[in-house]
Design a protein around this motif. Structure first.
Motif, short mmCIF file in Angstrom:
data_model
loop_
_atom_site.label_atom_id
_atom_site.label_comp_id
_atom_site.label_asym_id
_atom_site.label_seq_id
_atom_site.Cartn_x
_atom_site.Cartn_y
_atom_site.Cartn_z
N THR A 45 -0.61 54.81 -27.81
CA THR A 45 0.26 54.87 -28.99
C THR A 45 0.46 56.36 -29.17
N LEU A 46 1.87 56.80 -29.30
CA LEU A 46 1.99 57.92 -29.53
C LEU A 46 3.04 58.23 -30.85
N LEU A 47 2.96 59.48 -31.68
CA LEU A 47 3.68 59.63 -32.51
C LEU A 47 4.44 60.95 -32.48
N CYS A 48 5.93 60.92 -32.29
CA CYS A 48 6.68 62.04 -31.81
C CYS A 48 7.51 62.45 -33.09
N VAL A 49 7.33 63.83 -33.30
CA VAL A 49 7.89 64.43 -34.35
C VAL A 49 8.59 65.63 -33.94
N PHE A 50 9.77 65.84 -34.53
CA PHE A 50 10.76 67.04 -33.92
C PHE A 50 11.67 67.26 -35.14
N ASN A 51 11.91 68.68 -35.33
CA ASN A 51 12.50 69.23 -36.42
C ASN A 51 13.63 69.87 -35.70
N PHE A 52 14.72 69.19 -36.21
CA PHE A 52 16.13 69.46 -35.60
C PHE A 52 16.92 70.46 -36.70
N SER A 53 16.12 71.37 -37.24
CA SER A 53 16.70 72.18 -38.19
C SER A 53 16.45 73.59 -38.10
N ASP A 54 17.02 74.72 -38.78
CA ASP A 54 16.52 76.10 -38.39
C ASP A 54 15.70 76.47 -39.71
N ARG A 55 15.09 75.25 -40.46
CA ARG A 55 14.20 75.67 -41.45
C ARG A 55 13.00 74.97 -41.43
N PRO A 56 11.80 75.23 -41.79
CA PRO A 56 10.36 74.65 -41.65
C PRO A 56 10.64 73.60 -42.35
N ALA A 57 9.70 72.38 -41.93
CA ALA A 57 9.73 71.20 -42.53
C ALA A 57 8.01 70.46 -42.39
N GLU A 58 7.73 69.58 -43.43
CA GLU A 58 6.45 69.13 -43.22
C GLU A 58 6.71 67.49 -43.32
N LEU A 59 5.81 66.76 -42.53
CA LEU A 59 5.77 65.51 -42.72
C LEU A 59 4.37 64.94 -43.03
N THR A 60 4.25 64.11 -44.10
CA THR A 60 2.71 63.59 -44.17
C THR A 60 2.64 62.35 -43.50
N LEU A 61 1.64 62.76 -43.00
CA LEU A 61 1.40 61.43 -41.72
C LEU A 61 0.96 60.21 -42.54
N PRO A 62 1.30 59.06 -42.11
CA PRO A 62 0.91 57.75 -42.53
C PRO A 62 -0.68 57.65 -42.09
N GLY A 63 -1.27 56.75 -43.03
CA GLY A 63 -2.69 56.59 -42.86
C GLY A 63 -3.35 56.60 -41.71
N GLU A 64 -2.85 55.63 -40.81
CA GLU A 64 -3.51 55.32 -39.61
C GLU A 64 -3.19 56.55 -38.58
N TRP A 65 -2.40 57.46 -38.77
CA TRP A 65 -2.42 58.71 -38.18
C TRP A 65 -2.93 60.02 -38.53
N GLN A 66 -3.84 59.82 -39.55
CA GLN A 66 -4.39 60.79 -40.02
C GLN A 66 -5.58 61.54 -39.14
N ALA A 67 -6.14 60.58 -38.32
CA ALA A 67 -7.32 60.98 -37.53
C ALA A 67 -6.68 61.18 -35.74
N ALA A 68 -5.23 61.23 -35.84
CA ALA A 68 -4.76 61.28 -34.34
C ALA A 68 -4.71 62.66 -33.87
N ALA A 69 -4.88 62.98 -32.47
CA ALA A 69 -5.07 64.13 -31.97
C ALA A 69 -3.69 64.76 -31.17
N VAL A 70 -3.52 65.98 -31.29
CA VAL A 70 -2.47 66.62 -30.73
C VAL A 70 -2.42 66.22 -29.36
N LEU A 71 -1.28 65.68 -28.75
CA LEU A 71 -1.14 65.56 -27.25
C LEU A 71 -0.73 67.10 -26.58
N ASP A 72 -1.42 67.63 -25.98
CA ASP A 72 -0.86 68.92 -25.43
C ASP A 72 -0.38 68.67 -24.11
#
Length: 99
Positions: A45-72
């Motif tokens: 199960t993966l969560l994919c997050v992409f910023n399609f703008s020229d400004r920084p952005a933040e996304l608060t992770l849903p509870g079930e994704w708090q302990a997820a690891a970055v997939l390198d």
């Protein structure tokens, strides 16, 4: 460092991710700058997050994704997971994998 090299590496990496090849997709609630969705297949199960703008952005992770690891290995950069939040620089992105 070319765009062709980046996409070649990304496509090769993607072939080894079952959830990206044939997983079910679910969009997270809309965000003005980010596209975020999950892909799920068998035991991945993966969560994919992409910023399609020229400004920084933040996304608060849903509870079930708090302990997820970055997939390198995808070659994407410009984003990081920090304390339950994904922080994306301009045009950045990342993949998280839930255990």
């Amino acid at each position: 460092a070319s765009m062709l090299s980046f996409f070649t590496r990304l496509l090769h990496w993607r072939r080894h991710q079952p959830a990206l090849r044939s997983g079910r997709m679910s969009l997270l609630p809309p965000h003005p700058q980010l596209l975020a969705f999950t892909r799920e297949h068998d035991h991945q199960t993966l969560l994919c997050v992409f910023n399609f703008s020229d400004r920084p952005a933040e996304l608060t992770l849903p509870g079930e994704w708090q302990a997820a690891a970055v997939l390198d290995g995808s070659g994407l950069d410009g984003a990081e997971k920090r304390a339950g939040t994904v922080i994306c620089g301009p045009w950045g992105g990342l993949y998280l994998q839930r255990a």
